[in-house]
Design a protein around this motif. Structure first.
Motif, PDB file in Angstrom:
ATOM      1  N   ALA A 139     -58.524  58.860-126.185  1.00  0.00           N
ATOM      2  CA  ALA A 139     -59.395  57.812-125.644  1.00  0.00           C
ATOM      3  C   ALA A 139     -58.664  56.482-125.526  1.00  0.00           C
ATOM      4  CB  ALA A 139     -60.628  57.652-126.528  1.00  0.00           C
ATOM      5  N   ALA A 140     -57.626  56.299-126.362  1.00  0.00           N
ATOM      6  CA  ALA A 140     -56.851  55.053-126.333  1.00  0.00           C
ATOM      7  C   ALA A 140     -55.612  55.166-125.444  1.00  0.00           C
ATOM      8  CB  ALA A 140     -56.434  54.672-127.751  1.00  0.00           C
ATOM      9  N   PHE A 141     -55.512  56.256-124.696  1.00  0.00           N
ATOM     10  CA  PHE A 141     -54.335  56.464-123.844  1.00  0.00           C
ATOM     11  C   PHE A 141     -54.182  55.335-122.827  1.00  0.00           C
ATOM     12  CE2 PHE A 141     -52.446  57.873-119.855  1.00  0.00           C
ATOM     13  CZ  PHE A 141     -51.276  58.498-120.270  1.00  0.00           C
ATOM     14  N   LYS A 142     -52.958  54.842-122.707  1.00  0.00           N
ATOM     15  CA  LYS A 142     -52.614  53.876-121.665  1.00  0.00           C
ATOM     16  C   LYS A 142     -51.132  54.010-121.385  1.00  0.00           C
ATOM     17  CE  LYS A 142     -52.913  49.443-122.501  1.00  0.00           C
ATOM     18  NZ  LYS A 142     -53.439  48.062-122.662  1.00  0.00           N
ATOM     19  N   GLU A 143     -50.785  54.091-120.108  1.00  0.00           N
ATOM     20  CA  GLU A 143     -49.389  54.251-119.736  1.00  0.00           C
ATOM     21  C   GLU A 143     -49.159  53.588-118.381  1.00  0.00           C
ATOM     22  OE1 GLU A 143     -46.956  57.506-121.282  1.00  0.00           O
ATOM     23  OE2 GLU A 143     -47.189  58.344-119.258  1.00  0.00           O
ATOM     24  N   ILE A 195     -51.950  58.765-112.303  1.00  0.00           N
ATOM     25  CA  ILE A 195     -51.761  57.450-111.686  1.00  0.00           C
ATOM     26  C   ILE A 195     -50.661  56.667-112.397  1.00  0.00           C
ATOM     27  CG2 ILE A 195     -52.895  55.238-111.241  1.00  0.00           C
ATOM     28  CD1 ILE A 195     -55.506  56.807-110.859  1.00  0.00           C
ATOM     29  N   ALA A 196     -50.547  56.851-113.708  1.00  0.00           N
ATOM     30  CA  ALA A 196     -49.507  56.156-114.471  1.00  0.00           C
ATOM     31  C   ALA A 196     -48.112  56.503-113.968  1.00  0.00           C
ATOM     32  CB  ALA A 196     -49.630  56.495-115.956  1.00  0.00           C
ATOM     33  N   HIS A 197     -47.980  57.675-113.355  1.00  0.00           N
ATOM     34  CA  HIS A 197     -46.670  58.117-112.871  1.00  0.00           C
ATOM     35  C   HIS A 197     -46.579  58.103-111.353  1.00  0.00           C
ATOM     36  CE1 HIS A 197     -45.044  59.314-116.803  1.00  0.00           C
ATOM     37  NE2 HIS A 197     -46.307  59.547-117.108  1.00  0.00           N
TER      38      HIS A 197
END
Length: 655
Positions: A274-278, A286-288
């Motif tokens: 739930a705390a994922f952010k990249e 989308i982060a990649h």
């Protein structure tokens, strides 16, 4: 003195190892210390190709001491079989994965069983390390030459096996294997993350700064061992703190999420925290730089752990996530996994003890090692054919709308490196500053460097020509660096600024690639740009194709070493053209992305359109590549990546 003593100890144990290896697939009654030149009597060689997971559809080529070749393709379990009837020992086996995203794997067979019983010859990370130990440079591809291969002796293979067993002693013991007498080539195994496969999961064989190979354990990536014919038994790798399959549940969980068209933190729990952010996003795709639609139906493979580490009291791991799109195109993502305080019990009863946490960056940014080969067709004094290496710093503009500039500090960087908007059309990321800066630039300043490749090392391809970097640039180090001083998986601090020079925030970014010296370029299997009539004219002033062009078709070959398809896969074909009109510099870029047209075996073609950026977006209209005239330049770039490192083969003409 210590190394001499160790090697003497190894030699004293050879007679015992003859007996130990005699019971394995490579065993037999040939105890000679020189290579056999008699034709093999066994009918076939078979084994498993794996590097953390079985390589499905990999091309396997066996080369004998005379240069004769035979080939096969691996099945769904990574298994292959090749007939060796009438072929001459020793054998060199090289395997390339279908997507070409990881470096080729190698294996050496110096002895076969008597009779016609099939021989086991695995091709894995461990056998590649063993092959590297049979060369002075540590580059196993050297053995693809029959002249070099013919000099390999049975004794040298056995000595290398003893040394490797000692280095792996902790990992072998952890996984229920004998810490002596283990033969990674001839011991059959199943790629199921147990036994020998678990040992393979726990180590990485990376390219060393000068182009050889370095072995390390993911438990202690700071401890690396150069693999070559001087490797001794002095260092024993540390065993990892968890079982090799600790991340295996993520593969099926991420695949299920992709089938539903989402890889976000809110929709892919518990695989994604739930705390994922990249890279400024809570969505893994989308982060990649990938869209949810592009990843729909993607199948994820077994995650590979590169390094365990601790940060802010959390147990973390740098991981590699292989996947295959619904179209069949393979890819790799790099992310950060975290150990959960309390494991989650999945529907099938499996315990999930780790999930994806991300790099926690609020900005989109990626940093990886890069190396390039630059070839010049003009005769300008400082246009010296050379290798260059350093860092590829990617800060996409569309994902960072408020970011105008950024500075980067960290290992290998003596001073902050600055990036800012490019003046070139057809760009979608910040470029390195033209000159060294001491403060953030403000709008409307731009850079004409047209590159995100920071160079800390350079090496001329000729012993009679030297290259001197331009003075006071923002994309060359002031002095050439020895990249062996830069730790593997180094962390870099990136500071972001707005158009007025006001700081917006900071991110910490891990480089998943190996820090390289430019000289490592001589060990890399580069693709070859086909200098046909069209290419020659496009890069030569005064010809028909030197005029304004809206698009151009680029062709190249990936074949090297007597037809082996070993060059890195070209996934981005680019053109950059510059012209000067009345003192005004005009720069236009263009890219062709994705798998190229495979015209024949090892031959590829892609059409590059002017104004299309590296994300495949047309950024301008009526903006062709300008004509190649006085004061202008053109280059063709073949870009790709392997194992966290970006590769660029550049052919350029400066008028």
């Amino acid at each position: 003195m210590h190394r001499s003593i160790v090697r003497t100890g190894i030699a004293a144990a050879v007679a015992w190892v003859f007996l130990q290896l005699g019971g394995c697939g490579n065993g037999g009654d040939s105890g000679t210390s020189s290579s056999s030149t008699a034709p093999a009597t066994t009918t076939s060689v078979s084994g498993t190709v794996a590097a953390g997971t079985a390589l499905v559809g990999a091309n396997v080529t066996l080369i004998d001491a005379t240069g004769a070749q035979a080939s096969a393709t691996t099945n769904a379990q990574g298994a292959y079989s090749i007939s060796v009837k009438g072929m001459t020992l020793p054998f060199f086996i090289i395997a390339t994965d279908a997507g070409g995203l990881s470096a080729p794997l190698s294996s050496v067979v110096a002895r076969l069983p008597t009779g016609t019983a099939p021989a086991v010859a695995n091709v894995t990370t461990l056998t590649t390390a063993l092959a590297a130990m049979l060369t002075a440079s540590g580059n196993p591809i050297e053995l693809a030459s029959s002249g070099t291969l013919a000099k390999v002796t049975l004794q040298s293979v056995q000595l290398a096996t003893i040394t490797l067993d000692t280095i792996l002693a902790n990992l072998l013991k952890q996984n229920g294997l004998l810490s002596s007498g283990f033969d990674p080539v001839g011991t059959a195994f199943t790629p199921n993350h147990t036994g020998a496969d678990a040992v393979i999961d726990s180590v990485s064989l990376v390219t060393a700064a000068n182009g050889g190979r370095t072995l390390l354990s993911n438990a202690a990536p700071g401890t690396t061992i150069a693999m070559n014919n001087k490797t001794a038994q002095g260092v024993v790798l540390t065993a990892p703190p968890v079982a090799a399959n600790y991340l295996e549940p993520l593969a099926s969980l991420l695949t299920a999420c992709a089938a539903n068209g989402t890889l976000s933190a809110t929709s892919c729990s518990p695989a994604i925290d739930a705390a994922f952010k990249e890279s400024g996003s809570t969505d893994l795709a989308i982060a990649h730089g990938l869209s949810e639609s592009a990843m729909t139906g993607a199948v994820f493979g077994s995650p590979k752990t590169l390094a365990f580490f601790t940060s802010n009291g959390k147990q973390l791991a740098l991981v590699q996530l292989p996947f295959t799109l619904a179209s069949g195109t393979p890819g790799l993502l790099y992310s950060i996994a975290q150990q959960l305080v309390a494991p989650v019990t999945l529907a099938n009863g499996t315990q999930l003890g780790w999930n994806l946490y991300g790099d926690q960056s609020s900005f989109a940014v990626a940093i990886m090692s890069h190396i390039q080969r630059r070839t010049y067709l003009d005769t300008r004094l400082n246009d010296v054919n050379r290798y260059e290496s350093g860092l590829d710093i990617t800060i996409p503009t569309a994902s960072n709308p408020n970011v105008y500039s950024a500075s980067v500090t960290g290992p290998g960087l003596a001073a902050p490196v600055w990036l800012m908007p490019r003046s070139a059309l057809g760009s979608n990321s910040l470029g390195l500053a033209d000159s060294a800066l001491s403060a953030p630039p403000v709008s409307p300043a731009t850079t004409g460097s047209n590159t995100s490749l920071y160079r800390w090392s350079w090496q001329s391809l000729s012993s009679t020509a030297s290259f001197t970097p331009p003075a006071s640039t923002g994309f060359y180090a002031a002095q050439s660096l020895d990249a062996s001083s830069v730790p593997l998986y180094s962390t870099y601090k990136v500071t972001f600024y707005d158009m007025n020079g006001v700081q917006l925030g900071q991110s910490s970014v891990i480089n998943p690639g190996s820090p390289l010296n430019a000289v490592a370029g001589s060990s890399i299997p580069w693709p070859t740009l086909q200098m046909n009539d069209a290419t020659t004219q496009f890069l030569t002033p005064g010809t028909a194709l030197a005029d304004v062009q809206y698009a151009f078709s680029v062709t190249w070959s990936s074949l090297i070493n007597d037809g082996l398809n070993l060059a890195y896969p070209v996934t981005s074909t680019g053109i950059a053209a510059t012209a000067q009109t009345s003192g005004v510099v005009e720069q236009v870029n263009g890219f062709a992305l994705g798998p190229a047209n495979n015209t024949t075996v090892g031959q590829y073609q892609a059409t590059v359109h002017a104004g299309v950026n590296s994300a495949g977006v047309q950024t301008c209209t009526n903006c062709p590549f300008p004509a190649l005239t006085t004061g202008g330049s053109r280059l063709i770039q073949l870009g790709g990546g392997r194992d966290g490192t970006a590769y660029f083969d550049i052919t350029q003409y400066n008028d």
